[in-house]
Motif scaffolding. Structure first.
Motif, mmCIF file in Angstrom:
data_model
loop_
_atom_site.group_PDB
_atom_site.id
_atom_site.type_symbol
_atom_site.label_atom_id
_atom_site.label_comp_id
_atom_site.label_asym_id
_atom_site.label_seq_id
_atom_site.Cartn_x
_atom_site.Cartn_y
_atom_site.Cartn_z
ATOM 1 N N VAL A 181 8.445 -3.288 19.918
ATOM 2 C CA VAL A 181 8.236 -3.917 18.621
ATOM 3 C C VAL A 181 9.142 -3.206 17.627
ATOM 4 O O VAL A 181 9.076 -1.982 17.490
ATOM 5 C CB VAL A 181 6.757 -3.833 18.187
ATOM 6 N N PRO A 206 9.983 -3.158 13.819
ATOM 7 C CA PRO A 206 9.771 -3.572 12.438
ATOM 8 C C PRO A 206 11.051 -3.301 11.638
ATOM 9 O O PRO A 206 11.602 -2.199 11.696
ATOM 10 C CB PRO A 206 8.640 -2.676 11.948
ATOM 11 N N ASP A 255 12.013 -2.599 8.417
ATOM 12 C CA ASP A 255 11.505 -2.163 7.115
ATOM 13 C C ASP A 255 12.680 -1.774 6.247
ATOM 14 O O ASP A 255 13.423 -0.851 6.567
ATOM 15 C CB ASP A 255 10.554 -0.975 7.324
ATOM 16 N N TYR A 260 4.695 2.620 12.213
ATOM 17 C CA TYR A 260 4.313 1.307 12.730
ATOM 18 C C TYR A 260 3.953 1.393 14.216
ATOM 19 O O TYR A 260 3.012 0.744 14.671
ATOM 20 C CB TYR A 260 5.435 0.290 12.523
ATOM 21 N N HIS A 267 2.585 -7.515 17.674
ATOM 22 C CA HIS A 267 3.731 -8.071 16.947
ATOM 23 C C HIS A 267 3.350 -8.307 15.482
ATOM 24 O O HIS A 267 4.155 -8.098 14.572
ATOM 25 C CB HIS A 267 4.195 -9.381 17.595
ATOM 26 N N PRO A 282 2.936 -4.928 12.146
ATOM 27 C CA PRO A 282 3.810 -4.516 11.044
ATOM 28 C C PRO A 282 3.800 -5.497 9.867
ATOM 29 O O PRO A 282 3.929 -5.083 8.704
ATOM 30 C CB PRO A 282 5.203 -4.448 11.687
ATOM 31 N N VAL A 340 10.001 -8.774 11.890
ATOM 32 C CA VAL A 340 9.689 -7.993 13.089
ATOM 33 C C VAL A 340 10.353 -8.664 14.280
ATOM 34 O O VAL A 340 10.250 -9.879 14.453
ATOM 35 C CB VAL A 340 8.159 -7.915 13.336
ATOM 36 N N THR A 376 10.426 -8.501 18.434
ATOM 37 C CA THR A 376 9.688 -7.968 19.577
ATOM 38 C C THR A 376 10.357 -8.425 20.864
ATOM 39 O O THR A 376 10.601 -9.614 21.041
ATOM 40 C CB THR A 376 8.214 -8.432 19.539
#
Length: 103
Positions: free
Chosen positions: A8, A10, A12, A21, A64, A67, A75, A77
């Motif tokens: 996963v 994220p 950000d 996360y 998933h 976040p 996100v 994944t």
């Protein structure tokens, strides 16, 4: 029994670090393990989870989403699924199979 390798990611915009996360995701997985639904193993690059495929797909959806619940806007994944149905085996069984060839 299936084994899934899941990453996963994220995205950000505030930080390149994603460990907070990933820690949230590990907490979700710990709860699923305590409920007897899955087993999991954190690695430096991904997380391995094992269980019934239908359960794993639900869990993947939940991790998933995690976040996003923390305010992340995007996100990504990635998942790889190993679903062998002729025999029942676990992550440790796969490692044991390789290790017997190393002795």
């Amino acid at each position: 029994m299936a084994i899934v390798d899941v990453v996963v990611i994220p995205l950000d915009e505030k930080s390149v670090s994603v460990s907070k996360y990933i820690a949230d995701i590990q907490t979700i997985l710990k709860e699923k393990k305590e409920a007897g639904l899955i087993d999991y193993q954190l690695t430096p690059m991904s997380t391995l989870i094992e269980g019934e495929l239908s359960v794993l797909l639900e869990v993947i959806g939940e991790i998933h989403e995690a976040p996003f619940n923390k305010g992340v806007k995007r996100v990504c994944t990635n998942i790889r699924i190993d679903d062998r149905r002729d025999i029942s085996r676990k992550m440790a069984d796969k490692l044991d199979s390789v290790n017997k060839h190393l002795k």
